[in-house]
Design a protein around this motif. Structure first.
Motif, short mmCIF file in Angstrom:
data_model
loop_
_atom_site.label_atom_id
_atom_site.label_comp_id
_atom_site.label_asym_id
_atom_site.label_seq_id
_atom_site.Cartn_x
_atom_site.Cartn_y
_atom_site.Cartn_z
N GLU A 144 11.35 -5.51 -1.76
CA GLU A 144 10.78 -4.32 -2.39
C GLU A 144 11.36 -4.13 -3.79
OE1 GLU A 144 11.76 -1.56 0.81
OE2 GLU A 144 9.61 -1.36 1.17
N ALA B 194 4.66 1.55 -2.03
CA ALA B 194 5.69 0.62 -2.50
C ALA B 194 5.05 -0.59 -3.16
CB ALA B 194 6.58 0.17 -1.35
N PRO C 178 6.34 1.37 2.08
CA PRO C 178 7.77 1.43 1.76
C PRO C 178 8.61 1.45 3.03
CG PRO C 178 6.72 3.55 1.37
CD PRO C 178 5.64 2.59 1.74
N HIS D 201 9.45 2.20 -5.04
CA HIS D 201 8.87 3.17 -4.11
C HIS D 201 8.36 4.35 -4.94
CE1 HIS D 201 11.60 1.99 -0.44
NE2 HIS D 201 10.85 1.00 -0.87
#
Length: 131
Positions: free
Chosen positions: A36, A29, A22, A39
């Motif tokens: 992304e 993540a 992350p 998380h």
């Protein structure tokens, strides 16, 4: 195995998601080719990148979900995974996040490192408009 670790393991099998470090440096993540998505910060909490537009579009529904926490101005939502139905909500929201990223990648709307892990959250039902 906690609900969060089971959810992360299950989501990591989705073809459009891969595990990653992350950007905030805490936990695990999942990311897509566009950035992304989630998380996993603890055994109970997941930050999910939905975009500001998606949060606005579904704000009433998100605020009605007991597991969802919103942070004013953040394109991330936090889900508290307390019961199995919260995991199902997470799966639905991850699918929505992927669709949003794939359908309309918006320049400058890539996930920011500022997920909600260290920010103040607002419980559902609180006024996000400040008035």
């Amino acid at each position: 195995m906690t609900l969060a670790s089971r959810a992360c393991t299950q989501l990591a099998t989705w073809p459009d998601l891969t595990e990653a470090e992350p950007s905030c440096g805490v936990g695990r993540a999942l990311r897509s080719a566009h950035g992304e998505i989630a998380h996993f910060h603890s055994d109970d909490d997941v930050d999910l990148y939905l975009t500001a537009g998606t949060i606005r579009r579904f704000e009433d529904h998100l605020r009605a979900a007991a597991a969802v926490q919103l942070v004013p101005g953040s394109p991330w939502v936090t889900l508290h995974l307390g019961v199995p139905s919260d995991v199902q909500l997470l799966m639905t929201l991850v699918s929505l996040a992927l669709q949003t990223q794939q359908a309309r990648p918006v320049p400058g709307d890539a996930p920011r490192a500022e997920c909600n892990d260290h920010r103040s959250s607002v419980r559902p039902g609180e006024n996000l408009g400040g008035g």
